[in-house]
Scaffold this active site. Structure first.
Site: not given
Ligand SMILES: Cc1cc2nc3c(=O)[nH]c(=O)nc-3n(C[C@H](O)[C@H](O)[C@H](O)COP(=O)(O)O)c2cc1C
Length: 346
Positions: A216, A174, A110, A114, A245, A176-177
């Site tokens: 985080k 993140s 992704n 934000f 993350n 993506n920023t």
């Molecule tokens: C579509 C998507 C959007 C995410 N948006 C955020 C976010 O806004 N803020 C954040 O701290 N982490 C965000 N994450 C990261 C997740 O909170 C998590 O740290 C990461 O995906 C690893 O865990 P997982 O393998 O269980 O997904 C996002 C992950 C995904 C897949």
């Protein structure tokens, strides 16, 4: 049941199915149907950051960015739900497409950037609620705010949500920023965190309620970098570290049609890297700060592996998208059993 829903949802564009699922969950809350979703199972609570978590399994940030559906998501059994990332002003995020499923790898890429409705909307959603679990709010900065000015955005978010959040997470990881991850290092990190700690302490002195601050971090760091970051976080006085993350690495998905898509990779391919960060943190911190382990949990065993590596709590995102509520139940049962056995000295 979830398999059927999933086969329908996975026929849709990933973002459309995401929005539809959240709308349905939010509607179930409004109609008072949350009890039908199952509710919090009776388990052994876990005390972390001065808070009592009903169980050790939480929903990771990013799924419910605007806190529109957290009560229904919580009713699926999560002991805690982290809403956000929220920024001071609402913003559209990156152009679409920005969300890609890699089912062969149980993974997602992704680059949402934000997208969220802003802090005022989120506050209006969490001001009063009926979720009996722990509510975390994950905060960030607007795209239009420079990295140098970032601290003001984080502080504005923190002061807005502190009366209503059980804990707050500063998201500096993140991918993506642009420039956000540079906040993880050296002076930038100290300068970002210090005003947040001051605001947390001021609120506690005035209101008698301590709202812990977690930070985080990313999985894409060397062991030395992880140790340096954690030293700064201890010095600054944060209450916990969330690891991790999404990753920028594509090693585990080489050859996939989406390999070249920019953004963070989550799910099974990030599991070992995240667990490694938890392990390095735990060995270095020696219990001075609690760790919340997140990244690639897709079974009860994966959740327990994070606890064995040194985490006190876990969070799930991508595994939940692929497996649905059954994974929450399995992870709760496994982590619960882990804590009970540990208490008995088994
Ligand atoms: C579509 C998507 C959007 C995410 N948006 C955020 C976010 O806004 N803020 C954040 O701290 N982490 C965000 N994450 C990261 C997740 O909170 C998590 O740290 C990461 O995906 C690893 O865990 P997982 O393998 O269980 O997904 C996002 C992950 C995904 C897949």
């Amino acid at each position: 049941m979830y398999n059927l829903a999933r086969s329908l949802l996975f026929k849709l564009d990933p973002e459309v199915s995401h929005e539809l699922s959240l709308d349905l969950l939010a509607a179930s809350s409004r109609l008072g149907l949350n009890k039908l979703l199952g509710g919090l199972p009776s388990t052994k609570p876990v005390d972390v950051m001065g808070l009592r978590f009903p169980n050790a399994v939480g929903l990771a940030a990013g799924l419910d960015k605007n806190a529109d559906a957290f009560e229904a998501l919580g009713a699926l059994g999560f002991g805690f739900v982290e809403v956000g990332t929220v920024t001071p002003k609402g913003q559209a995020g990156n152009p679409k497409p920005r969300l890609f499923r890699l089912p062969e790898h149980e993974a997602i890429i992704n680059r949402m950037g934000f997208n969220n409705k802003g802090i005022d909307h989120l506050v209006s959603r969490i001001k009063s609620h009926r979720y009996p679990g722990i509510l975390g709010v994950n905060i960030g900065k607007n795209l239009t705010t420079s990295v140098e000015e970032a601290a003001a955005d984080y502080l504005a978010c923190l002061t807005s949500v502190i009366p209503y959040a059980d804990y707050i997470t500063a998201n500096i990881s993140s991918p993506n920023t642009p420039g956000l991850r540079s906040l993880q290092f050296g002076e930038s990190l100290a300068q970002l965190i210090a005003p947040l700690i001051e605001a947390r302490d001021r609120y506690e002195a005035e209101q008698g309620k301590r709202v812990p601050l977690a930070v985080k971090i990313a999985p894409d760091m060397t062991d030395d970098e992880i140790k340096l970051v954690s030293d700064t976080l201890v010095e600054q006085g944060v209450d916990g570290i969330i690891a991790t993350n999404t990753t920028l690495s594509r090693d585990a998905v080489i050859g996939h049609q989406f390999e070249e898509e920019a953004g963070g990779l989550s799910g099974a391919p990030v599991r070992d890297a995240s667990t490694h960060v938890v392990k390095v943190l735990a060995e270095h911190l020696k219990g001075t700060l609690p760790i919340i382990g997140v990244g690639g949990i897709s079974s009860g065993l994966d959740a327990v592996e994070k606890l064995q590596a040194g985490a006190s709590l876990v969070q799930i995102y991508t595994g939940f998208i692929y497996q649905g509520p059954e994974l929450i139940k399995e992870a709760i049962a496994s982590t619960d059993a882990y804590y009970r056995e540990r208490d008995l000295g088994i």
